[in-house]
Design an enzyme around this catalytic site. Sequence first.
Site, PDB file in Angstrom:
ATOM      1  N   CYS A 192      -2.450   2.745   9.177  1.00 35.15           N
ATOM      2  CA  CYS A 192      -3.406   1.691   8.813  1.00 35.15           C
ATOM      3  C   CYS A 192      -4.637   1.714   9.701  1.00 35.15           C
ATOM      4  CB  CYS A 192      -2.736   0.312   8.900  1.00 35.15           C
ATOM      5  SG  CYS A 192      -1.522  -0.009   7.609  1.00 35.15           S
ATOM      6  N   HIS A 237       0.849  -1.190   0.000  1.00 34.57           N
ATOM      7  CA  HIS A 237       0.000   0.000   0.000  1.00 34.57           C
ATOM      8  C   HIS A 237       0.885   1.241   0.000  1.00 34.57           C
ATOM      9  CE1 HIS A 237      -3.898  -1.828   1.920  1.00 34.57           C
ATOM     10  NE2 HIS A 237      -4.035  -1.682   0.622  1.00 34.57           N
TER      11      HIS A 237
END
Length: 261
Positions: free
Chosen positions: A254, A160
């Site tokens: 996150c 990511h």
Amino acid sequence: MCPPEYFTVEYAINPWMDTATPVDRELAVKQWHGLREALLGLGHPVHELAPEPGLPDMVYAANGAFVVDGTVYGARFRHPQRTPEAAAHRSFHEARGARFVAPAEINEGEGDFTYLPEAHGGLILAGYGFRTEPAAHAEAQEVLGRPVVSLRLVDPRFYHLDTALAPLDDGNIVYFPEAFSVAAQRVLAQLFPDAIRADEVDAFAFGLNLVSDGRHVVLNSEASGMAAKVAAAGYLPVPVELSELKKGGGSIKCCVAELRD
């Protein structure tokens, strides 16, 4: 930079997940509360997205959507294990009256998108290569009305964008160059000549998976080198221990999504 408003959630396999070491659930919850208290202590409102049975990855709240100026571009997860999370995020945003746009393309929200309102008149940086499809970048641009710069991730350990790059304020970033293609590195160097460049030690300590309000940089306590770099650049590092959440493949960013209303 206006103080951001966040939401997070109390509790897909990825390259960082440590399946050989069991998670201490009590400590994980304690650490999550420590992150929440750190954000509240800095003066930022924090909204909680209620966890749902059978969806253990909802702790990683950043992946559920991407918000710019009150418009919410929803997520469409790549892996079926996380697909139901998208509906929970949509309900959360619609309940607070936000304009929600359902995606047609695969994307994992703020995991692969970030926004810098003062960089070159306002830019969305968007990652692809492992989770989010490049077609989602064009879709996000149409939905949000902001130019999108596509950045190819080439190392699966940085699956990511938010594991390899983070905004430090409205116009500048910190990033780990080696996580990106050579072309993407050139683009970042041109757009952000004053960016902080992280090294491998910083990156592997989840030092890029951080949240900043433009002054305070909340980051993994293990990333001491990264904390020193941001301090030298004039920011105030706020270390938070998230060792148990790291076992699941995530850290500070996150677990946090920004509400840019």
